[in-house]
Design an enzyme around this catalytic site. Structure first.
Site, mmCIF file in Angstrom:
data_model
loop_
_atom_site.group_PDB
_atom_site.id
_atom_site.type_symbol
_atom_site.label_atom_id
_atom_site.label_comp_id
_atom_site.label_asym_id
_atom_site.label_seq_id
_atom_site.Cartn_x
_atom_site.Cartn_y
_atom_site.Cartn_z
ATOM 1 N N GLU A 1 -9.742 12.610 -4.547
ATOM 2 C CA GLU A 1 -10.435 12.207 -4.190
ATOM 3 C C GLU A 1 -11.482 12.858 -4.215
ATOM 4 O O GLU A 1 -12.823 12.756 -4.190
ATOM 5 C CB GLU A 1 -9.980 12.043 -2.279
ATOM 6 N N GLN B 1 0.270 4.132 -1.133
ATOM 7 C CA GLN B 1 -0.139 6.151 -0.983
ATOM 8 C C GLN B 1 -0.542 6.023 0.723
ATOM 9 O O GLN B 1 -0.257 5.073 1.890
ATOM 10 C CB GLN B 1 -1.766 5.950 -1.591
ATOM 11 N N PRO C 1 -6.233 -2.032 5.170
ATOM 12 C CA PRO C 1 -6.586 -0.429 6.342
ATOM 13 C C PRO C 1 -7.116 0.369 5.703
ATOM 14 O O PRO C 1 -7.986 1.204 5.927
ATOM 15 C CB PRO C 1 -4.973 -0.207 6.763
ATOM 16 N N TYR C 2 -7.608 0.297 4.090
ATOM 17 C CA TYR C 2 -8.272 1.123 3.490
ATOM 18 C C TYR C 2 -9.466 -0.078 2.893
ATOM 19 O O TYR C 2 -9.967 -1.014 3.440
ATOM 20 C CB TYR C 2 -8.090 1.671 2.243
ATOM 21 N N GLY D 1 -10.011 0.876 -0.712
ATOM 22 C CA GLY D 1 -9.959 -0.113 -1.430
ATOM 23 C C GLY D 1 -8.395 0.982 -1.962
ATOM 24 O O GLY D 1 -8.102 1.672 -1.136
ATOM 25 N N MET D 2 -7.863 0.454 -2.674
ATOM 26 C CA MET D 2 -6.758 1.031 -3.204
ATOM 27 C C MET D 2 -6.646 0.794 -4.268
ATOM 28 O O MET D 2 -6.370 0.362 -5.306
ATOM 29 C CB MET D 2 -5.799 0.972 -2.744
ATOM 30 N N GLU D 3 -6.367 2.257 -5.720
ATOM 31 C CA GLU D 3 -7.024 2.538 -6.747
ATOM 32 C C GLU D 3 -5.638 1.319 -7.653
ATOM 33 O O GLU D 3 -5.746 2.491 -9.090
ATOM 34 C CB GLU D 3 -7.575 3.398 -7.199
ATOM 35 N N TYR E 1 -12.585 14.160 -0.051
ATOM 36 C CA TYR E 1 -13.685 13.649 -0.144
ATOM 37 C C TYR E 1 -14.500 14.215 -0.982
ATOM 38 O O TYR E 1 -15.306 14.489 -1.705
ATOM 39 C CB TYR E 1 -13.071 11.826 0.374
ATOM 40 N N HIS F 1 -16.585 4.045 -6.807
ATOM 41 C CA HIS F 1 -15.435 4.763 -6.725
ATOM 42 C C HIS F 1 -13.777 4.446 -6.982
ATOM 43 O O HIS F 1 -12.906 4.809 -7.591
ATOM 44 C CB HIS F 1 -15.200 4.759 -4.614
ATOM 45 N N GLU F 2 -12.962 3.208 -6.307
ATOM 46 C CA GLU F 2 -11.562 2.647 -7.443
ATOM 47 C C GLU F 2 -11.520 2.718 -9.201
ATOM 48 O O GLU F 2 -11.236 3.645 -9.195
ATOM 49 C CB GLU F 2 -11.417 1.371 -6.621
ATOM 50 N N ASP G 1 -0.362 10.870 6.304
ATOM 51 C CA ASP G 1 -1.417 10.296 6.871
ATOM 52 C C ASP G 1 -2.216 10.778 7.453
ATOM 53 O O ASP G 1 -3.425 10.072 8.300
ATOM 54 C CB ASP G 1 -0.715 9.151 7.133
ATOM 55 N N HIS H 1 -11.254 6.142 -10.152
ATOM 56 C CA HIS H 1 -9.701 6.410 -9.644
ATOM 57 C C HIS H 1 -8.979 6.576 -11.421
ATOM 58 O O HIS H 1 -7.994 7.069 -11.318
ATOM 59 C CB HIS H 1 -9.170 6.170 -9.026
ATOM 60 N N ARG I 1 -9.429 -2.468 8.604
ATOM 61 C CA ARG I 1 -10.032 -1.574 7.863
ATOM 62 C C ARG I 1 -10.157 -0.368 8.508
ATOM 63 O O ARG I 1 -10.789 0.006 9.761
ATOM 64 C CB ARG I 1 -11.230 -1.431 7.068
ATOM 65 N N GLN J 1 1.123 -1.337 -0.148
ATOM 66 C CA GLN J 1 -0.045 0.221 0.253
ATOM 67 C C GLN J 1 0.878 1.385 -0.118
ATOM 68 O O GLN J 1 1.700 1.545 1.328
ATOM 69 C CB GLN J 1 -0.850 -0.010 1.659
HETATM 70 ZN ZN LIG Z 1 -10.425 7.258 -3.626
#
Ligand SMILES: [Zn+2]
Length: 652
Positions: free
Chosen positions: A370, A193, A318-319, A321-323, A433, A347-348, A425, A351, A607, A191
């Protein structure tokens, strides 16, 4: 000095030489670009080309204050990775070749970002030969990591760094077999980002840097590796995998996952990678993905990345999703069995236009990623599931936002947030967002959907595969929307949205008929006019449930909570969002029946959005804090380093 040169050149225009003219254009471009990127200068020209982009970077060093990289001297172009995944040592070992162009005549160093990486050797590619190079790894800074300085010789445009990551790499999570669904094989994923790519690849770790990459990844034979690159759907397991990412992406989109993964296609260009036990459930949940790609193309132009696949991660992710391009990383906590939480996929996917195609140039501009993505996500949801659902999702998000701005430091409620010296972070919140989304909803309402949609199509195309600043966006907006449709929106209003703290008066307040009915019924329930059975919940969607629970008073009596629980089985809800809302309300109301369920929930999910508010609420009381500390001790080893870092500050 360059301006002076330009003047001399202009005066000599009558006898202009080709070279001089070129020079004058270069300087003029530099100025235009610098002006577009500057905060005070109101430029008429909009930055367009890749060349100009590089000029912006040259003029503004650093454009990104979260990298040590010498972006103004060196333009990183391509990475070749050769890495072995060592589960025993929890380490990626091997090397990376970094290919780059020089932006200035005299460049003596290549400066890279690293964090917790052991560098054993550096080589320079000189006349196609690898020769030993000199390097220095600086002391670690808590936010930035360790600066890696490599001495360059004349003519060197490629450098090889041999390295190994450390087990605590902030951008990787190493899961034991017990922490996976199948319990037989380990799992590892990245991860990157915001600034975690540097913990597994020595690189100029900035969203202003765009690179292509190739990779060879070596794993235990029975495991499959996937990356944010081209993944061949029918790849055979053999412990050595090759990847190619031909499109230039920012470094935070470098991504890798390794585990007992199986693939199932959903359409010709979409599919799911997951552990065998959850593969079918994931495919059933997300089988609207192809339709989502199609409606987004209809709205905003072609999908430019080839395949779009999903990688379902273990619950510790932890998220939501990640794009990661071509391969979104997805939490399993949204597999609800009824597609109620699939806006995450929208959402993903969104992106792929906002964020991956047009990227924030630094983390102060994160809202460009975002805010646009949240807006596009909601438009996709509206196309596929109707206006009412889209409005409900907007309304829930805005309720969260209103709560969040009350709790945040005021400076973090600004869209174009100032993060100098801070860890990106730490500033992570719903503001970029949902406040960003509401800004775009407001623009849409002002200019009308047709005009605004056409503007967005042009915007995505114009800045495709570029990293841009808020100022570049503003210049483009002014030129292509405000000036073309004058007297609708003022620059002052735009600046209020982008640069002022808190929420502007003009912010739209999305309401939904369904929520209005829930509100009316809730009122009747609380005043005793109707019973729980008369609430009319039979046809409620997950969104209505969330709205209902989130808006109940926090001083509900234990008898009322128990009655509700008996009627609706909320403590046992298998929908992770509903469970979260109910557990939070229970803590606030002192309804202790939920504690065993809460313990299980906190241990089984990592998450952050779902667990951090619960820990925070627990810490409000002495008894709760004791419970939180005990559970956190058990749960912490299973959490991702990012979640650990957040929670170490909460549970103490
Ligand atoms: Zn996003």
């Amino acid at each position: 000095m360059k301006k002076h040169q330009y003047l001399i050149c202009s005066l000599a225009v009558v006898t202009a030489l080709a070279g001089c003219q070129q020079e004058s254009e270069d300087v003029a471009e530099k100025q235009q670009a610098a002006e577009a990127a500057s905060t005070q200068v109101d430029t008429k020209e909009v930055v367009v080309s890749k060349v100009e982009q590089e000029e912006v970077r040259k003029a503004h060093n650093p454009i990104d204050d979260h990298t040590y990289g010498n972006l103004h001297e060196v333009d990183l172009k391509h990475l070749d990775l050769d890495l072995t995944v060592d589960f025993e040592a929890k380490s990626l070992k091997g090397y990376v070749d970094l290919s780059f162009d020089r932006l200035q005549d005299e460049v003596s160093e290549l400066i890279l970002d690293t964090r917790d990486i052991n560098v054993s050797k550096v080589e320079l590619n000189q006349n196609e030969q690898w020769v030993a190079g000199e390097f220095e790894l600086a002391e670690k800074d808590e936010v930035m990591g360790s600066k890696l300085t490599i001495q360059l010789e004349d003519g060197v445009n490629k450098v090889r760094v041999y390295y190994a990551t450390q087990p605590q790499a902030s951008g990787l999570q190493w899961l034991t077999p017990e922490q996976t669904d199948g319990k037989k094989h380990p799992f590892m994923y990245s991860q990157a980002q915001a600034i975690h790519a540097r913990s597994f690849v020595p690189v100029q770790d900035s969203p202003a840097v765009r690179i292509t990459y190739n990779a060879t990844i070596r794993t235990p034979k029975e495991l499959l590796a996937v990356m944010s690159a081209h993944n061949e759907p029918d790849t055979e397991l053999d412990g050595e995998y090759h990847f190619e990412m031909p499109q230039a992406i920012p470094t935070y989109l470098i991504a890798i996952g390794v585990g007992d993964l199986k693939f199932k296609a959903m359409s010709d260009r979409t599919g799911v990678y997951a552990e065998p036990a959850i593969l079918d459930a994931a495919v059933a949940e997300f089988d609207d993905t192809e339709d989502m790609v199609k409606v987004t193309e209809d709205l905003y132009g072609p999908y430019r990345w080839g395949r779009y696949d999903l990688l379902i991660l273990p619950p510790a992710f932890p998220y939501g999703g990640m794009e990661n391009p071509r391969l979104s990383f997805i939490t399993p906590t949204v597999i609800a069995g009824d597609k109620s939480l699939v806006n995450l996929i929208a959402h993903e996917l969104a992106h792929s236009w906002s964020g991956n195609l047009v990227t924030n140039a630094n983390w102060h501009d994160f809202w460009l990623n975002e805010g646009f993505t949240s807006y596009v996500e909601n438009r996709i949801m509206e196309e596929l599931f109707g206006r009412e659902r889209a409005l409900m999702e907007q309304s829930l998000a805005v309720q969260d936002l209103r709560q969040a701005v009350q709790d945040l430091p005021e400076e973090y409620t600004v869209l174009n947030v100032d993060l100098k010296g801070a860890d990106p972070d730490d500033a992570f919140s719903t503001v970029p967002y949902t406040k960003g989304q509401m800004f775009l909803v407001w623009l849409e309402e002002k200019f009308g959907r047709e005009v605004f949609d056409a503007f967005l199509v042009k915007y995505f195309d114009h800045f495709a595969f570029q990293s841009i600043t808020t100022e570049q966006f503003k210049a483009y907006l002014k030129e292509n929307l405000l000036n073309k449709h004058p007297d609708i929106v003022s620059e002052e209003e735009i600046n209020t949205w982008i640069h002022e703290p808190m929420l502007p008066e003009m912010m739209p307040n999305p309401t939904s008929d369904a929520f209005n009915i829930v509100d009316a019924k809730t009122k009747q329930l609380l005043s005793g006019e109707i019973t729980l059975a008369e609430l009319g919940t039979k046809e409620w969607t997950v969104h209505e449930w969330l709205h209902f629970i989130n808006n109940l008073p926090t001083n509900m009596s234990n008898d009322d909570m128990m009655a509700m629980d008996a009627e609706f089985k909320l403590t046992e809800s298998t929908n992770n969002e509903i469970a979260h809302a109910w557990l939070l309300l229970s803590l606030r109301s002192g309804y202790e029946v939920v504690m065993p369920r809460l313990e299980n929930y906190l241990i089984s999910i990592g998450r952050r959005k779902l667990i951090v508010p619960l820990y925070k609420q627990l810490m409000e009381t002495e008894q709760g804090a004791e419970f939180a500390k005990r559970v956190y001790k058990v749960a912490r080893p299973g959490y991702h380093p990012l979640a650990q870092a957040t929670l170490d500050e909460v549970v103490k």
